[in-house]
Design a protein around this motif. Structure first.
Motif, short mmCIF file in Angstrom:
data_model
loop_
_atom_site.label_atom_id
_atom_site.label_comp_id
_atom_site.label_asym_id
_atom_site.label_seq_id
_atom_site.Cartn_x
_atom_site.Cartn_y
_atom_site.Cartn_z
N VAL A 121 0.81 -1.23 0.00
CA VAL A 121 0.00 0.00 0.00
C VAL A 121 0.85 1.28 0.00
O VAL A 121 0.32 2.37 0.21
CB VAL A 121 -0.98 0.03 1.21
CG1 VAL A 121 -2.02 -1.07 1.09
CG2 VAL A 121 -0.23 -0.06 2.54
N THR A 122 2.16 1.12 -0.18
CA THR A 122 3.03 2.31 -0.10
C THR A 122 3.95 2.43 -1.30
O THR A 122 4.23 1.45 -2.00
CB THR A 122 3.91 2.28 1.17
OG1 THR A 122 4.60 1.02 1.22
CG2 THR A 122 3.10 2.45 2.43
N THR A 123 4.44 3.65 -1.49
CA THR A 123 5.40 3.92 -2.55
C THR A 123 6.74 4.37 -1.97
O THR A 123 7.76 4.33 -2.63
CB THR A 123 4.87 5.04 -3.47
OG1 THR A 123 4.59 6.18 -2.65
CG2 THR A 123 3.61 4.63 -4.19
N LYS A 124 6.71 4.83 -0.74
CA LYS A 124 7.93 5.35 -0.09
C LYS A 124 8.76 4.19 0.48
O LYS A 124 8.23 3.10 0.72
CB LYS A 124 7.54 6.31 1.02
CG LYS A 124 6.85 7.58 0.53
CD LYS A 124 6.58 8.52 1.68
CE LYS A 124 5.61 9.63 1.31
NZ LYS A 124 6.19 10.71 0.52
N PRO A 125 10.05 4.45 0.74
CA PRO A 125 10.89 3.41 1.34
C PRO A 125 10.34 2.96 2.71
O PRO A 125 9.95 3.80 3.52
CB PRO A 125 12.25 4.08 1.51
CG PRO A 125 12.21 5.32 0.70
CD PRO A 125 10.80 5.69 0.49
N VAL A 126 10.33 1.65 2.91
CA VAL A 126 9.83 1.08 4.16
C VAL A 126 10.98 0.43 4.92
O VAL A 126 11.68 -0.43 4.39
CB VAL A 126 8.72 0.03 3.87
CG1 VAL A 126 8.38 -0.76 5.12
CG2 VAL A 126 7.48 0.71 3.29
N TYR A 127 11.20 0.90 6.14
CA TYR A 127 12.24 0.35 7.01
C TYR A 127 11.57 -0.37 8.17
O TYR A 127 10.72 0.19 8.84
CB TYR A 127 13.16 1.48 7.55
CG TYR A 127 14.20 1.91 6.55
CD1 TYR A 127 13.84 2.29 5.25
CD2 TYR A 127 15.55 1.94 6.90
CE1 TYR A 127 14.80 2.68 4.33
CE2 TYR A 127 16.52 2.34 5.98
CZ TYR A 127 16.14 2.71 4.70
OH TYR A 127 17.09 3.09 3.79
N GLY A 142 10.32 -7.54 1.00
CA GLY A 142 10.36 -6.32 0.19
C GLY A 142 10.78 -5.06 0.94
O GLY A 142 10.69 -3.96 0.39
N ALA A 143 11.25 -5.21 2.18
CA ALA A 143 11.65 -4.02 2.94
C ALA A 143 12.79 -3.30 2.23
O ALA A 143 13.65 -3.92 1.60
CB ALA A 143 12.09 -4.44 4.34
N ASP A 144 12.78 -1.97 2.34
CA ASP A 144 13.83 -1.16 1.73
C ASP A 144 15.01 -0.95 2.67
O ASP A 144 16.07 -0.50 2.25
CB ASP A 144 13.26 0.19 1.32
CG ASP A 144 12.14 0.02 0.31
OD1 ASP A 144 12.45 -0.18 -0.87
OD2 ASP A 144 10.96 0.04 0.71
N GLY A 145 14.77 -1.22 3.95
CA GLY A 145 15.85 -1.04 4.93
C GLY A 145 15.44 -1.62 6.28
O GLY A 145 14.30 -2.03 6.48
N ILE A 146 16.43 -1.65 7.17
CA ILE A 146 16.21 -2.18 8.52
C ILE A 146 16.59 -1.09 9.52
O ILE A 146 17.64 -0.44 9.38
CB ILE A 146 17.11 -3.42 8.77
CG1 ILE A 146 16.82 -4.56 7.77
CG2 ILE A 146 17.00 -3.89 10.22
CD1 ILE A 146 15.49 -5.25 7.95
N SER A 147 15.74 -0.88 10.54
CA SER A 147 16.09 -0.02 11.66
C SER A 147 16.29 -0.94 12.85
O SER A 147 15.43 -1.75 13.16
CB SER A 147 14.94 0.94 11.99
OG SER A 147 14.87 1.98 11.06
N MET A 148 17.44 -0.80 13.50
CA MET A 148 17.68 -1.71 14.62
C MET A 148 18.71 -1.13 15.58
O MET A 148 19.63 -0.46 15.14
CB MET A 148 18.12 -3.08 14.10
CG MET A 148 19.41 -3.03 13.26
SD MET A 148 19.85 -4.62 12.59
CE MET A 148 20.40 -5.48 14.05
N ILE A 149 18.51 -1.30 16.87
CA ILE A 149 17.57 -2.16 17.54
C ILE A 149 16.60 -1.35 18.42
O ILE A 149 16.94 -0.24 18.83
CB ILE A 149 18.29 -3.20 18.45
CG1 ILE A 149 19.17 -2.50 19.48
CG2 ILE A 149 19.07 -4.19 17.64
CD1 ILE A 149 19.83 -3.40 20.50
N ASN A 150 15.45 -1.93 18.68
CA ASN A 150 14.55 -1.38 19.69
C ASN A 150 15.13 -1.73 21.07
O ASN A 150 16.24 -2.26 21.16
CB ASN A 150 13.13 -1.96 19.50
CG ASN A 150 12.05 -1.03 20.06
OD1 ASN A 150 12.18 -0.51 21.16
ND2 ASN A 150 10.99 -0.84 19.31
N THR A 151 14.39 -1.47 22.11
CA THR A 151 14.90 -1.67 23.48
C THR A 151 14.93 -3.14 23.88
O THR A 151 14.23 -3.97 23.32
CB THR A 151 14.02 -0.92 24.48
OG1 THR A 151 12.67 -1.32 24.26
CG2 THR A 151 14.15 0.58 24.31
N LEU A 152 15.77 -3.42 24.87
CA LEU A 152 15.84 -4.77 25.43
C LEU A 152 14.91 -4.87 26.63
O LEU A 152 14.89 -3.97 27.48
CB LEU A 152 17.28 -5.06 25.89
CG LEU A 152 18.29 -5.28 24.77
CD1 LEU A 152 19.49 -4.41 24.94
CD2 LEU A 152 18.66 -6.74 24.72
#
Lengths: 114, 303
Positions: B158-164, B185-195
């Protein structure tokens, strides 16, 4: 009205007196002033129009429940940033969620949902 | 002249420094401290379909070299943010933002993603499948490769913009999750969230956090985050926004050597509202110290 655990914890009594106000002190162990809590002093007073209070949450709640007049309370919450960004210290009020650090810490009695 | 610029999915950033979601609100509070246009971008407070109050307080507990939070995605809801917050944000931030969204069902993720995808101000959509503070949502999507891929695919449809995809470290193997996102199909990865962490108040003999557990962040988790970014960099081809305890220009450089194309800075903003500004200012001299002319050139160079 200043409430403490014991005589050695009492501070600012003279400073408040220097402002020309009547100062009442209570101590939980009765080693100084009235024995008990500030609420025990409040119960003996008659004739006041408004109150301002700060201190531990349990004391604030006790004062809030005891006094029928309008007042303002300085709330305490654990805060992450202190500038309104992290949403760590939010409380629910009659006017929606409020950040204690940013929208407070002083709230009107009527806003609170205690 | 030191070159701080980096490119994330065709979006050129003046520098790699991005305040992390949940530590910067929608930028409102920080704009009073400094001109936030010096930032590479910023990741807005995680936003859901419906308005949320979040968890009961206490939601914050101090720790050695960090803190635990259990805010629980307090936000005014995506419709309010897009209709009311974005127009205001435009007045004080003139670069593309990272829209961080969260959901409790695949449809909610899609709803929020579709909304922000239409907004000119949004450069990247960051999908939080890693919030440790909400039940039946958030992190539960990010702890299994299958559901991580499912959310990725749904949002991409449902999107056209990069999805991380923003990943949680609270898994057996974060590399598998990252690969599943890439395959989805992800355009990138954001990492990491909290432990996931806990503190106990010795006076009350109970957990400090009302929700008992919360997400631990801050300088203490930096080596964990760095290690995970290093591992994921070897396994995927898509860019990584590295985060987790970064609190100095030196940390930024280290994280980029591990494989991050840009970095997010979280807890450091809470301790010092000028943290990101100071890090950006310190980067050129720190780069000089290690004979780095361009930050782009060091990405993944520790491998």
């Amino acid at each position: 009205m200043l409430g403490f655990n014991s005589k050695e914890d009492v501070f600012y009594e003279q400073e408040f007196k220097n402002l020309g106000v009547e100062v009442y002190v209570s101590t939980v162990d009765g080693s100084y002033g009235t024995k008990g809590f500030v609420t025990d002093i409040i119960k003996t007073l008659n004739g006041y129009d408004f109150y301002y209070t700060c201190g531990p949450m349990n004391m604030l709640k006790a004062v809030y429940e005891l006094i029928e007049t309008s007042g303002e309370l300085s709330l305490e919450e654990r805060m992450g940033c202190g500038i309104g960004a992290c949403m760590g210290c939010t409380i629910n009020t009659k006017n929606g969620p409020k950040r204690v650090c940013y929208n407070g810490p002083v709230f009107k009695k009527e806003e609170l949902m205690w | 002249m030191a070159d701080l610029s980096v490119t994330l999915s065709n979006i050129k950033l003046d520098n790699p420094v991005i305040p992390a979601s949940g530590t910067f609100g929608y930028g409102m509070e920080f704009k009073d401290f400094y001109d936030i246009n010096i930032l590479g971008s910023f990741s807005m407070k995680g936003t859901t379909k419906e308005e949320r109050f979040g968890n009961p307080t206490p939601r914050i507990a101090e720790c050695t070299a960090g803190l635990i939070n259990s805010v629980g995605l307090q936000n005014p809801g995506i419709d309010f943010v897009v209709e009311k917050q974005f127009p205001v944000m435009k007045k004080y931030f003139n670069k593309p933002i990272i829209a961080n969204i969260s959901g409790f069902s695949v449809d909610e993720y899609k709803y929020c993603a579709e909304k922000v995808d239409k907004e000119e101000q949004v450069g990247i959509i960051e999908i939080n499948i890693s919030c440790p503070n909400v039940h039946n949502g958030g992190m539960s999507f990010g702890t299994e490769a299958k559901s991580a891929m499912e959310v990725t695919k749904a949002v991409k449809s449902v999107t056209t913009k990069p999805v991380y995809m923003k990943l949680t470290p609270n898994v057996t193997n974060i590399v598998d999750i990252a690969k599943a996102c890439e395959d989805g199909g992800a355009d990138g990865i954001s990492m990491i969230n909290t432990l996931l962490g806990m503190r106990i108040d010795l006076k009350t003999r109970k957990p400090i956090i009302a929700n008992k557990m919360g997400g631990f962040s801050g300088p203490a988790i930096f080596p964990v985050a760095l290690r995970m970014v290093y591992q994921v960099y070897e396994a995927v081809k898509i860019p990584i926004i590295g985060m987790g305890g970064i609190s100095s220009a030196k940390d930024v450089i280290e994280m980029m050597f591990a494989g991050a194309t840009a970095v997010e800075i979280g807890s450091a903003n809470l301790k010092n509202p000028y943290a990101c500004k100071e890090i950006i200012e310190e980067l050129p001299s720190e780069m000089e110290k290690y004979k780095i002319n361009s930050l782009k050139e060091i990405i993944g160079k520790a491998h």
